[in-house]
Design a protein around this motif. Structure first.
Motif, short mmCIF file in Angstrom:
data_model
loop_
_atom_site.label_atom_id
_atom_site.label_comp_id
_atom_site.label_asym_id
_atom_site.label_seq_id
_atom_site.Cartn_x
_atom_site.Cartn_y
_atom_site.Cartn_z
N SER A 283 1.09 -1.40 -0.38
CA SER A 283 0.08 -0.23 0.13
C SER A 283 1.31 0.93 -0.60
O SER A 283 0.51 2.66 -0.33
CB SER A 283 -1.01 0.17 1.18
N ASP A 284 2.37 1.36 0.84
CA ASP A 284 2.98 2.26 0.83
C ASP A 284 3.67 2.43 -0.74
O ASP A 284 3.78 3.60 -0.68
CB ASP A 284 4.30 1.89 2.20
N LYS A 285 3.42 1.74 -1.71
CA LYS A 285 4.55 1.43 -2.27
C LYS A 285 3.10 2.05 -4.13
O LYS A 285 3.60 2.28 -4.79
CB LYS A 285 4.91 0.23 -3.44
N ILE A 286 2.03 2.75 -3.30
CA ILE A 286 1.36 3.03 -4.20
C ILE A 286 1.08 4.07 -4.78
O ILE A 286 1.26 5.33 -3.67
CB ILE A 286 -0.30 2.52 -4.23
N ASP A 287 2.07 4.57 -5.21
CA ASP A 287 2.24 6.11 -5.83
C ASP A 287 0.42 7.03 -6.87
O ASP A 287 0.86 6.98 -7.92
CB ASP A 287 2.90 6.13 -6.35
N GLU A 288 0.27 7.19 -6.18
CA GLU A 288 -1.56 7.96 -6.11
C GLU A 288 -1.75 9.36 -5.97
O GLU A 288 -2.65 10.27 -5.91
CB GLU A 288 -2.70 7.43 -6.03
N GLU A 442 5.24 7.74 -19.14
CA GLU A 442 5.38 7.36 -17.59
C GLU A 442 4.03 7.08 -16.89
O GLU A 442 3.80 6.50 -16.14
CB GLU A 442 6.04 8.71 -17.49
N ILE A 443 2.81 8.45 -16.97
CA ILE A 443 1.99 8.07 -16.97
C ILE A 443 1.04 6.97 -16.15
O ILE A 443 0.84 5.97 -15.66
CB ILE A 443 1.14 9.15 -16.95
N GLU A 444 1.41 6.10 -17.72
CA GLU A 444 0.98 4.94 -17.98
C GLU A 444 1.46 3.47 -17.11
O GLU A 444 1.20 2.86 -16.74
CB GLU A 444 0.57 4.44 -19.82
N SER A 445 3.19 4.18 -17.33
CA SER A 445 3.68 3.11 -16.14
C SER A 445 3.28 2.99 -14.38
O SER A 445 3.33 2.32 -14.43
CB SER A 445 5.28 3.54 -16.73
N VAL A 446 3.18 4.08 -14.10
CA VAL A 446 2.87 4.60 -13.29
C VAL A 446 1.63 3.70 -13.19
O VAL A 446 1.14 2.84 -11.38
CB VAL A 446 2.68 5.98 -12.73
N PHE A 447 -0.02 4.63 -14.09
CA PHE A 447 -1.18 3.42 -13.47
C PHE A 447 -1.01 1.89 -13.45
O PHE A 447 -1.73 1.63 -12.93
CB PHE A 447 -2.03 4.25 -14.95
N HIS A 448 0.31 1.85 -14.22
CA HIS A 448 0.17 0.19 -14.31
C HIS A 448 0.34 -0.45 -13.25
O HIS A 448 0.40 -1.23 -13.20
CB HIS A 448 0.86 -0.01 -15.76
N GLU A 449 1.31 -0.42 -12.98
CA GLU A 449 2.25 -0.57 -11.89
C GLU A 449 1.09 -0.43 -10.62
O GLU A 449 1.43 -0.99 -9.63
CB GLU A 449 3.34 0.54 -11.22
N ASN A 450 0.47 0.90 -10.00
CA ASN A 450 -0.76 1.06 -9.90
C ASN A 450 -1.78 -0.60 -9.25
O ASN A 450 -1.97 -0.91 -8.33
CB ASN A 450 -1.36 2.12 -9.27
#
Length: 732
Positions: A283-288, A442-450
């Motif tokens: 949960s701490d890793k989720i960057d939203e 970059e945005i797609e990567s962050v969304f995908h990782e989340n």
């Protein structure tokens, strides 16, 4: 003693007067969950529990106000009084009819509160229809031996888990005192100890007098005293180890049947904690923090690249156009300047009336050395020649710019640098250190990782749900239920109990099998040696007295041990009779009750080859415990010339469907004792989901049967609308 009739009046859900009549055999009270079974049992327990007797946890009732029918109290007017009562008619062991009655008087105060105005617990003798009050309830229960507290403890049981009476460590000694003559040995035991200790002291004095005559006797006596002290220490250590063993066993017994469950739950809880930690870290890793990223990570520029390209393209075009206009404007200024200068030269030439053709003619005259106008010769060095050359030089000088002539300042067409500044701004936006073209990736990567992290958390939460469900099922399957939580959270303490038990067991084993027997054997040999040497010292008569009291003490000890063995064998024999009766057409086994080498009570089921059945099913264990209770009841009848009913609340709740009915059929046909059983057996759900009696199964059992249930039409949210109806089920 037999219970003939029970009247429950305004006791909890039993509103008004409810009456039960009992046979001297099996009596069934049928009710589903919430229909008043427990209230019925509590009513019997309340009237049979006198205030003078110590209360067990099962005997302790809630405060008096909670026993009052809410429906009755609601109907009372201000200042009006009501009564709560349980009355039991019974026949004592002499055949006389008695009534024991317990009641509360209440009043509704002006503020609507309940006030207790009187409590009563009375006993009556019944002659015909006339009631005559006895001196006290204690007279009935204790003097007339109707239902003494010590007997009630082994005849009234609330729930299946209470059937194993030997969980209470005092039970065996109580039963021994009740059903054997061992209590008669206590005065002899005390006398033997006193006589043995006294004779030892006297013997010691006699030996001191004989010291001068026989030093060997004194030496042996010192050895005996030393060995006796060691024996005393060993016996103290044994008692201490036994106490520690019992202390650990007491804790373990409370969870013994659930120990494996505790281990499993502790392991699962540890896994739950591990997964919860992983979920927290994930949960701490989720960057939203998308709002911050719009500026901090320049995500706001995501759609700006094509705009910026068009912007820079247009500015480039504007800059080119501006440069073109500026160059043309500059060129025009140059041309204007040159034109002005030429015009000026022309003006000067005009002043001397010379034009270009005249200059050419003059250059020709210098070349040809002849005047073009008069035809005369003009050789070099002549006056004519020099004149012509001078005039040409004057014209050239006139046409050549002079150093003092300054080129006028070239003006700019555009006075401001707006286009250049805008272009520089566009270039600076293109080189911010951020690759704007990579922002969508970059945005797609962050969304995908989340999204991957969230899906992983969902899977782990699913695993957690499964683990928690498993834990709940384990709690539900345990005998202790939710109370196991304190043991699970302190599993190390549970392990220490087992370690303490194991350590104490090893210590007791060493003391019982080696240390104490060896010391007793050494003392015996020393005394035999002392006896031989004492013949010449005059101490022989005292030695014989001392030896006699030693033998007497040993005899008392052996008699006590023998009495325990005989009683337990007798109890097991009676229990096996009932076990065979109650387990028709099923595996029975043989009940074995004995004291192990640590004097701990052991109850086992064995087959005919004396092989211990280590994991009997729950219904067989319950049947075994009930058989032991019937055996105790039978011993009560034989030893005290008295018989008492057995009262059970849901004793077969763990039985498989059909097994409980077979049990009650056997109980009805094979066991000749009064039993009152509160159960939900013989109830089935109809098509509407309502509980109805299983008339077919009930038809196979000939006993007194009652159906209790809540009156229809009650409000599920209002306890004052509840009334329990009582209906006797008649044979068809």
């Amino acid at each position: 003693m037999q219970i003939k009739k029970l009247i429950i009046y305004n006791f909890r859900s039993f509103y008004g007067k409810k009456e039960f009549a009992f046979s001297d055999h099996l009596n069934l009270i049928l009710g589903s969950n919430g229909d008043g079974k427990t209230t019925f049992f509590d009513a019997i327990n309340w009237v049979l529990t006198p205030d003078y007797a110590p209360k067990s946890n099962e005997d302790k009732m809630p405060e008096d106000k909670s026993l009052v029918s809410a429906k009755m109290f609601k109907e009372l007017g201000v200042g009006e009084k009501g009564r709560v009562m349980v009355s039991m008619e019974l026949r004592n062991n002499s055949g006389s009819l008695r009534i024991v009655e317990r009641s509360l008087c209440i009043c509704k105060s002006s503020d609507g509160e309940m006030r207790i105005e009187g409590r009563s617990h009375k006993a009556f003798q019944l002659v015909g229809s006339i009631r005559k009050e006895l001196f006290s309830v204690k007279d009935l229960f204790e003097k007339e031996n109707a239902f003494p507290a010590i007997i009630k403890k082994y005849h009234v049981f609330k729930g299946e888990d209470k059937l194993n009476i030997f969980k209470d460590k005092t039970t065996l000694q109580t039963l021994i005192d009740m059903f054997s003559e061992i209590k008669d040995l206590e005065p002899f035991r005390q006398f033997a100890k006193y006589a043995k200790d006294t004779s030892e002291k006297v013997m010691s004095g006699a030996r001191e007098k004989a010291n001068k005559q026989n030093a060997r006797v004194t030496e042996i006596q010192r050895d005996i005293i030393s060995l006796c002290k060691k024996l005393e220490t060993a016996e103290y250590d044994l008692a201490k180890a036994k106490a520690e063993y019992n202390e650990a066993q007491k804790h373990i017994d409370a969870i013994d049947s659930d120990y494996n469950i505790i281990q499993q739950i502790a392991k699962l809880e540890k896994e739950v904690a591990r997964i919860e930690g992983e979920i927290e870290r994930l949960s701490d890793k989720i960057d939203e923090e998308y709002s911050f990223k719009l500026l901090d990570d320049q995500w706001i520029l995501m759609g700006f690249e094509p705009v910026l390209k068009e912007y820079n393209s247009k500015l480039e075009s504007l800059a080119y156009s501006k440069n073109t206009i500026e160059s043309e404007f500059k060129k025009k200024q140059e041309e204007d300047f040159n034109k002005a200068r030429v015009a000026k030269a022309k003006t000067e030439l005009e002043k001397i009336a010379w034009n270009n053709s005249d200059i050419d003619k003059m250059k020709y005259m210098l070349h040809s050395h002849r005047c073009a106008y008069c035809g005369s010769e003009a050789p070099e060095g002549s006056v004519t020649y020099d004149f012509i050359r001078q005039r040409i030089n004057d014209v050239i000088e006139l046409l050549t710019p002079r150093p003092e002539d300054k080129r006028p300042e070239i003006k700019r067409y555009f006075s401001a640098r707006n286009i250049e500044e805008l272009k520089e701004l566009g270039l600076s936006l293109s080189h911010t250190g951020k690759d704007i073209s990579s922002i969508p990736d970059e945005i797609e990567s962050v969304f995908h990782e989340n999204e991957e992290i969230r899906n992983l958390i969902i899977r782990k939460n699913s695993t957690l749900d499964a683990l928690r469900k498993n834990i709940s099922e384990l709690y539900a399957s345990s005998a202790t239920g939710e109370n196991l939580k304190e043991f699970v959270s302190n599993f190390a303490v549970v392990n220490r109990w087992h370690e303490q038990k194991q350590s104490s067991s090893i210590t007791m084993d060493r003391l019982l099998t080696k240390t104490i027997p060896e010391l007793k054997e050494l003392i015996k040999k020393k005394r035999e040696e002392q006896k031989k040497n004492a013949k010449i010292t005059g101490g022989n008569p005292m030695l014989m007295i001392n030896e006699f009291f030693g033998l007497f003490s040993d005899a008392i000890e052996n008699t006590e041990a023998s009495t325990y063995e005989e009683f337990l064998a007798r109890l097991a024999k009676e229990a096996n009779v009932f076990l065979a009766q109650l387990n028709v057409d099923d595996f029975t086994g043989i009940i074995k009750i004995y004291l192990d080498r640590f004097n701990d009570l052991k109850i086992e089921l064995q087959d005919k080859n004396e092989k211990v059945i280590t994991n009997p099913n729950t219904s067989l264990l319950t049947t075994m415990h009930i058989s032991i209770l019937f055996a105790i009841s039978e011993l009560t009848r034989e030893n005290r010339d008295a018989e008492y009913p057995l009262i059970f609340d849901a004793p077969t709740s763990s039985f498989d469907e059909g097994k409980d009915k077979t049990f009650y059929e056997c109980l009805n046909s094979q066991v000749n004792k009064q039993c009152i059983v509160v159960t939900k057996s013989y109830l089935l759900k109809d098509d509407n989901g309502e509980y109805v009696t299983d008339t077919k199964a009930l038809g196979r059992i000939n006993c007194r049967k009652y159906r209790i249930r809540k009156q229809t039409g009650f409000d599920k949210l209002d306890i004052t609308t509840i009334d329990t109806l009582v209906e006797e089920i008649k044979e068809v």
